[in-house]
Design a protein around this motif. Structure first.
Motif, PDB file in Angstrom:
ATOM      1  N   PHE A 203       1.098   6.995  -1.992  1.00 14.71           N
ATOM      2  CA  PHE A 203       1.505   5.855  -2.084  1.00 14.71           C
ATOM      3  C   PHE A 203       2.991   5.601  -1.192  1.00 14.71           C
ATOM      4  O   PHE A 203       3.749   4.544  -1.171  1.00 14.71           O
ATOM      5  CB  PHE A 203       1.954   5.473  -3.414  1.00 14.71           C
ATOM      6  CG  PHE A 203       0.871   5.510  -4.451  1.00 14.71           C
ATOM      7  CD1 PHE A 203      -0.082   4.525  -4.367  1.00 14.71           C
ATOM      8  CD2 PHE A 203       0.798   6.607  -5.430  1.00 14.71           C
ATOM      9  CE1 PHE A 203      -0.998   4.454  -5.066  1.00 14.71           C
ATOM     10  CE2 PHE A 203      -0.616   6.511  -6.301  1.00 14.71           C
ATOM     11  CZ  PHE A 203      -1.220   5.559  -5.928  1.00 14.71           C
TER      12      PHE A 203
ATOM     13  N   SER B  86      -4.096   3.312  -9.256  1.00 13.87           N
ATOM     14  CA  SER B  86      -5.304   3.596  -8.560  1.00 13.87           C
ATOM     15  C   SER B  86      -6.246   2.846  -9.659  1.00 13.87           C
ATOM     16  O   SER B  86      -6.210   2.953 -10.840  1.00 13.87           O
ATOM     17  CB  SER B  86      -5.444   4.803  -8.333  1.00 13.87           C
ATOM     18  OG  SER B  86      -5.598   5.777  -9.688  1.00 13.87           O
TER      19      SER B  86
ATOM     20  N   PHE C  45      11.036   5.573  -2.847  1.00 11.74           N
ATOM     21  CA  PHE C  45      10.553   6.649  -3.756  1.00 11.74           C
ATOM     22  C   PHE C  45      11.451   7.493  -4.162  1.00 11.74           C
ATOM     23  O   PHE C  45      11.589   7.794  -5.440  1.00 11.74           O
ATOM     24  CB  PHE C  45       9.193   7.369  -3.061  1.00 11.74           C
ATOM     25  CG  PHE C  45       8.482   8.356  -4.135  1.00 11.74           C
ATOM     26  CD1 PHE C  45       7.692   7.605  -4.895  1.00 11.74           C
ATOM     27  CD2 PHE C  45       8.779   9.592  -3.766  1.00 11.74           C
ATOM     28  CE1 PHE C  45       7.064   8.789  -5.784  1.00 11.74           C
ATOM     29  CE2 PHE C  45       7.988  10.461  -4.722  1.00 11.74           C
ATOM     30  CZ  PHE C  45       6.959   9.976  -5.621  1.00 11.74           C
TER      31      PHE C  45
ATOM     32  N   TYR D  48       0.746  -0.561  -4.948  1.00 13.02           N
ATOM     33  CA  TYR D  48       1.857  -0.428  -5.717  1.00 13.02           C
ATOM     34  C   TYR D  48       2.537  -1.705  -5.804  1.00 13.02           C
ATOM     35  O   TYR D  48       2.209  -2.764  -4.996  1.00 13.02           O
ATOM     36  CB  TYR D  48       3.018   0.414  -5.126  1.00 13.02           C
ATOM     37  CG  TYR D  48       3.830  -0.034  -3.925  1.00 13.02           C
ATOM     38  CD1 TYR D  48       5.064  -0.698  -4.131  1.00 13.02           C
ATOM     39  CD2 TYR D  48       3.449   0.190  -2.620  1.00 13.02           C
ATOM     40  CE1 TYR D  48       5.953  -1.321  -3.165  1.00 13.02           C
ATOM     41  CE2 TYR D  48       4.231  -0.504  -1.412  1.00 13.02           C
ATOM     42  CZ  TYR D  48       5.533  -0.832  -1.820  1.00 13.02           C
ATOM     43  OH  TYR D  48       6.213  -1.620  -0.866  1.00 13.02           O
TER      44      TYR D  48
ATOM     45  N   CYS E 171       1.748  11.103  -5.575  1.00 10.91           N
ATOM     46  CA  CYS E 171       2.318   9.920  -5.442  1.00 10.91           C
ATOM     47  C   CYS E 171       2.845   9.698  -3.892  1.00 10.91           C
ATOM     48  O   CYS E 171       2.672   8.957  -2.796  1.00 10.91           O
ATOM     49  CB  CYS E 171       3.389   9.397  -6.392  1.00 10.91           C
ATOM     50  SG  CYS E 171       2.706   9.088  -7.763  1.00 10.91           S
TER      51      CYS E 171
ATOM     52  N   CYS F 142       2.951   2.619  -9.376  1.00 10.90           N
ATOM     53  CA  CYS F 142       1.641   2.790  -8.252  1.00 10.90           C
ATOM     54  C   CYS F 142       0.426   2.851  -9.093  1.00 10.90           C
ATOM     55  O   CYS F 142       0.459   3.354 -10.014  1.00 10.90           O
ATOM     56  CB  CYS F 142       2.123   4.188  -7.824  1.00 10.90           C
ATOM     57  SG  CYS F 142       3.717   4.218  -6.881  1.00 10.90           S
TER      58      CYS F 142
ATOM     59  N   GLU G 110      -6.183   1.161  -4.564  1.00  7.13           N
ATOM     60  CA  GLU G 110      -4.904   1.528  -4.919  1.00  7.13           C
ATOM     61  C   GLU G 110      -3.707   0.923  -4.204  1.00  7.13           C
ATOM     62  O   GLU G 110      -3.916   0.195  -3.172  1.00  7.13           O
ATOM     63  CB  GLU G 110      -4.796   3.063  -4.532  1.00  7.13           C
ATOM     64  CG  GLU G 110      -5.312   3.375  -3.289  1.00  7.13           C
ATOM     65  CD  GLU G 110      -5.295   5.049  -3.008  1.00  7.13           C
ATOM     66  OE1 GLU G 110      -5.179   5.272  -1.988  1.00  7.13           O
ATOM     67  OE2 GLU G 110      -5.882   5.721  -3.942  1.00  7.13           O
TER      68      GLU G 110
ATOM     69  N   GLN H  89       0.933  -1.117  -0.033  1.00  9.47           N
ATOM     70  CA  GLN H  89       0.009   0.067   0.052  1.00  9.47           C
ATOM     71  C   GLN H  89       0.902   1.322  -0.073  1.00  9.47           C
ATOM     72  O   GLN H  89       0.706   2.288  -0.838  1.00  9.47           O
ATOM     73  CB  GLN H  89      -0.826  -0.013   1.383  1.00  9.47           C
ATOM     74  CG  GLN H  89      -1.807  -1.299   1.176  1.00  9.47           C
ATOM     75  CD  GLN H  89      -2.899  -0.795   0.226  1.00  9.47           C
ATOM     76  OE1 GLN H  89      -3.442   0.079  -0.196  1.00  9.47           O
ATOM     77  NE2 GLN H  89      -3.314  -2.168  -0.381  1.00  9.47           N
ATOM     78  N   ARG H  90       1.921   1.282   0.974  1.00  7.96           N
ATOM     79  CA  ARG H  90       2.799   2.386   0.761  1.00  7.96           C
ATOM     80  C   ARG H  90       4.134   1.979   0.993  1.00  7.96           C
ATOM     81  O   ARG H  90       4.433   1.320   1.768  1.00  7.96           O
ATOM     82  CB  ARG H  90       2.568   3.411   1.970  1.00  7.96           C
ATOM     83  CG  ARG H  90       1.083   4.172   2.136  1.00  7.96           C
ATOM     84  CD  ARG H  90       0.728   5.047   3.049  1.00  7.96           C
ATOM     85  NE  ARG H  90      -0.385   5.829   2.879  1.00  7.96           N
ATOM     86  CZ  ARG H  90      -0.353   7.028   2.520  1.00  7.96           C
ATOM     87  NH1 ARG H  90       1.028   7.626   2.542  1.00  7.96           N
ATOM     88  NH2 ARG H  90      -1.275   7.713   2.392  1.00  7.96           N
TER      89      ARG H  90
ATOM     90  N   TRP I 239      -1.551   4.864 -13.658  1.00  6.58           N
ATOM     91  CA  TRP I 239      -0.393   4.398 -13.235  1.00  6.58           C
ATOM     92  C   TRP I 239       0.592   5.368 -13.196  1.00  6.58           C
ATOM     93  O   TRP I 239       0.705   6.161 -14.081  1.00  6.58           O
ATOM     94  CB  TRP I 239       0.239   3.187 -14.315  1.00  6.58           C
ATOM     95  CG  TRP I 239      -0.428   1.941 -14.514  1.00  6.58           C
ATOM     96  CD1 TRP I 239      -1.643   1.243 -13.646  1.00  6.58           C
ATOM     97  CD2 TRP I 239      -0.107   0.847 -15.131  1.00  6.58           C
ATOM     98  NE1 TRP I 239      -1.842   0.150 -13.979  1.00  6.58           N
ATOM     99  CE2 TRP I 239      -0.839  -0.409 -14.986  1.00  6.58           C
ATOM    100  CE3 TRP I 239       0.746   0.599 -16.177  1.00  6.58           C
ATOM    101  CZ2 TRP I 239      -0.755  -1.384 -15.496  1.00  6.58           C
ATOM    102  CZ3 TRP I 239       1.092  -0.489 -16.938  1.00  6.58           C
ATOM    103  CH2 TRP I 239      -0.076  -1.777 -16.566  1.00  6.58           C
TER     104      TRP I 239
END
Length: 217
Positions: free
Chosen positions: A185, A69, A48, A83, A181, A67, A81, A41-42, A115
């Motif tokens: 994410f 949705s 990142f 990743y 993002c 990532c 949503e 999820q994150r 995406w």
């Protein structure tokens, strides 16, 4: 959705600088096996900042982070949503999305899928995505890319052109997409996203290259 399960770690050199400057520090990244796909999820903030950094030469960035949705529109509107992460070996993140997340397409519904990927698809993945879109005309995919993967190669350019012909909207990530993002994410611990110094210039560079590629159809 499955969370990260395998967490053997290794130390690697990573660019990290909240003030936009390039620092070098030791951070722990997941040591993935050759056929492992991770869903979550994150993601950690340092993943990142490193993987989505839109540098032209992406040395050390041998993974794809995707990532996503999904908005399902019918009698009721549903949204999901998360990743996907791969190691550029075995199944790639794009294929894993259609294999493990968006497995069935109900023809009576409309789907808006967005995406945000750390790198544009390889030629094989572009072909598979285009095939999926041709099978499901009620799926509308928008693809935001941090970097263009090997954009000089003819087969990569053809893959991007194939995606556009299949109805995929192709875009380059800009500051607003990075901020989205980061807040959606990334496990950012309440910190605001701080753009690096050349984010805008790099986005404009890739945007120009993408426009050139898509115009030569």
């Amino acid at each position: 959705m499955a969370e990260n399960t395998k967490k053997d770690t290794k130390k690697i050199e990573q660019e990290e600088g909240a003030d936009g400057e390039a620092d070098t520090e030791k951070v722990e990244l997941l040591d993935l096996g050759p056929f492992e796909i991770i869903f979550g999820q994150r993601m950690p903030s340092y993943f990142f900042k490193f993987q989505f950094k839109n540098v032209e030469y992406s040395s050390g960035r041998n993974k794809t982070f995707l990532c996503y949705s999904i908005e399902q529109q019918g009698k009721e509107c549903e949204r999901s949503e998360g990743y996907v992460e791969d190691e550029h070996t075995g199944m790639h993140a794009e294929e894993a999305f259609f294999t493990n997340i968006f497995q069935e397409c109900d023809g009576s519904l409309s789907y808006a899928i967005i995406w945000h990927v750390s790198s544009s698809p390889c030629a094989a993945c572009a072909s598979k995505i285009a095939e999926q879109l041709s099978k499901c005309p009620n799926v509308h995919l928008t693809l935001f890319m941090a970097r263009l993967f090997m954009w000089e190669e003819p087969e990569i350019q053809q893959g991007l052109q194939q995606l556009q012909a299949a109805g995929c909207r192709l875009r380059i990530m800009k500051a607003s997409e990075y901020n989205y993002c980061w807040n959606t994410f990334v496990d950012n611990e309440g910190q605001a996203f701080v753009p690096w110094e050349d984010l805008q210039d790099s986005s404009m560079f890739y945007e120009g290259k993408l426009l050139e590629i898509l115009q030569h159809v």
